[in-house]
Design an enzyme around this catalytic site. Structure first.
Site, short mmCIF file in Angstrom:
data_model
loop_
_atom_site.label_atom_id
_atom_site.label_comp_id
_atom_site.label_asym_id
_atom_site.label_seq_id
_atom_site.Cartn_x
_atom_site.Cartn_y
_atom_site.Cartn_z
N GLU A 29 -5.19 -8.68 1.09
CA GLU A 29 -5.82 -8.29 2.35
C GLU A 29 -7.30 -8.04 2.11
O GLU A 29 -7.69 -7.41 1.13
CB GLU A 29 -5.21 -7.00 2.93
CG GLU A 29 -3.84 -7.15 3.55
CD GLU A 29 -3.34 -5.84 4.16
OE1 GLU A 29 -4.18 -5.04 4.66
OE2 GLU A 29 -2.12 -5.62 4.15
N GLU A 82 0.81 -1.22 0.00
CA GLU A 82 0.00 0.00 0.00
C GLU A 82 0.84 1.28 0.00
O GLU A 82 0.74 2.11 0.91
CB GLU A 82 -0.94 0.01 1.20
CG GLU A 82 -1.94 -1.12 1.20
CD GLU A 82 -2.95 -1.04 2.34
OE1 GLU A 82 -3.91 -1.82 2.32
OE2 GLU A 82 -2.77 -0.21 3.26
#
Length: 466
Positions: free
Chosen positions: A369, A171
């Site tokens: 995720e 991320e």
């Protein structure tokens, strides 16, 4: 149809597992040789910013308990596991001397996971910059780019015999948004020009790591993990549509396009130039990005991004933020996780899959995720363990959308939850629990939740009934 309903069968070889990170799980042991990272330093100077004034020193003590924790991977049905290496543990000052205790620790972890027949997907960076490099300018400085390249090469050299699937960054847009356009990651600056430089330097570092991996181990596969949050406009108005397009340029395409396609979107570059935000860029660097795209993609998805046209008119001299281009939209009637306050929109995962199929060459990808954070989860404990049916339902609903996408040709090869064992979570500490395994903070005891037993059944059957 069966008596139980529809059985959602996933393709042969589909992978089931979870992700965690070093700074959120390992903890710090006196004398372990780990250097300070930006989170360690920030907690030391502003502990009041952290929920309950709980910092990253304890986390879920994986560093001490990894041998028994790894056994729990098998008990919860894992066929893939994504941990991360802490740069500040391996190379305490960010450059230079390697910590031999870290080498021993990570090699033993990887060997034990391999011994269980579980595939490793090892992440090199999860928001945790060695503080010695932060003092020299952090990701605003190109010096950090070259330091990261050397760190990545060292990881490939030290652990390449045990790991053949890698992640460059997790991320990477989050530290940009939270550290340079907000106040949720250190150094808590609001500086659009610095934010663009940090994003560019991170992308360059990622591409250099891809290059190094392929040079050292041509048979290895390497990816980047992006939180691909779809941007949905409030309405069909041109203003709202433009806001959503720009939000997607900033939040998603700023890393997705250079990582997968090797180039930045022209519209994004035009906006950066319009506001005088272009960092120091060379043709050689752009060639590195163009020629070193990822082999596959990791996708994190929690909630959609709903936006509308900006409400405030910014004048010359105002501090430039994303609110200049779009603002969030609180959609009435949305489905919500009442514990975390986040919208639940399972369709977003399908939309991501179709976008990757249509616009990104149907690249191979995994959900790296997805998960449901719950506060006060101990209230759901019965007969000695947490009965988290709400988490099972959340996972099922997302898997149904993922299954639909795969049926329509999406090239997704696995599904990974956040997370394995309840872990420390940045400013929120242990407020919201995500794990398949409960962590008792007072005793450090691990107790598999109902979802953990259910997840093993799903993994073994390679699907589920609903």
């Amino acid at each position: 149809m069966t008596e139980q309903g529809t059985f959602y069968q996933f393709p042969e070889g589909f992978l089931w597992g979870s992700s965690t990170s070093g700074p959120q799980s390992e903890g710090i042991e006196p004398g372990d040789g780990k250097g300070l990272n930006n989170w360690d330093y920030w907690f030391g100077i502003e502990p009041e910013r952290f929920h309950g004034q709980i910092g990253p020193d304890v986390t879920s003590t994986f560093y001490k308990n990894y041998q028994t924790d790894i056994e729990l991977l098998k008990e919860t049905g894992h066929t893939i596991f994504r941990p991360s290496i802490q740069w500040s543990r391996l190379i305490p000052d960010g450059v230079g001397q390697v910590n031999p205790r870290a080498v021993e620790f990570y090699r033993d972890v990887f060997q034990q996971v391999n011994a269980l027949g579980i595939k490793l997907l090892v992440n090199l960076y999860h928001f945790d910059l060695p503080y010695a490099l932060q003092e020299k300018g952090g990701w605003e400085s190109k010096e950090t780019v070259w330091a990261y390249e050397a760190y990545a090469r060292k990881c490939f050299e030290l652990f390449g015999d045990l790991v053949d699937h890698w992640v460059t960054f997790n991320e990477p847009i989050v530290p940009v948004e939270c550290g340079y356009l907000g106040s949720y990651h250190y150094p808590c600056k609001v500086d659009a020009k610095a934010a663009v430089a940090v994003a560019y330097h991170t992308q360059l570092a990622s591409s250099l790591a891809v290059k190094a991996c392929h040079e050292l181990h041509p048979d290895h596969q390497i990816s980047i993990v992006l939180n691909l949050t779809p941007a949905y406009p409030r309405s069909d108005s041109p203003e709202d549509q433009k806001a959503a397009r720009i939000a997607e340029l900033f939040q998603t395409k700023s890393f997705l396009d250079p990582s997968v396609l090797g180039a930045y979107p022209e519209e994004l570059v035009a906006i950066i130039d319009e506001y005088g935000l272009r960092p120091d860029v060379t043709e050689e660097e752009l060639a590195i990005i163009r020629e070193n795209t990822v082999d596959f993609l990791g996708v994190n998805y929690y909630q959609p991004l709903r936006v509308q046209a900006p409400k405030v008119i910014f004048e010359e001299g105002d501090l430039l933020t994303t609110e200049h281009f779009f603002t969030s939209y609180d959609m009435p009637g949305k489905k919500i996780n009442p514990h975390r306050g986040w919208e639940i929109y399972e369709r977003g995962l399908y939309d991501i899959a179709m976008n990757l199929k249509k616009d990104y060459g149907n690249i191979v990808w995994l959900v790296t995720e997805n998960g449901m954070g719950v506060e006060g989860e101990e209230a759901f404990k019965e007969d000695g363990y947490i009965q988290d049916d709400y988490r099972i339902e959340f996972i099922q609903d997302h898997l149904i959308e993922l299954h639909r996408a795969i049926q329509e040709g999406a090239n997704c090869k696995g599904y990974m939850l956040w997370t394995f064992i309840d872990c420390w979570s940045w400013l929120n500490a242990y407020k919201n629990r995500y794990g398949l395994v409960e962590l008792d903070l007072s005793t450090q005891k691990r107790i598999i939740k109902k979802s953990g037993y259910w997840f093993k059944e799903v993994s073994q059957a390679n699907g589920f009934s609903r």
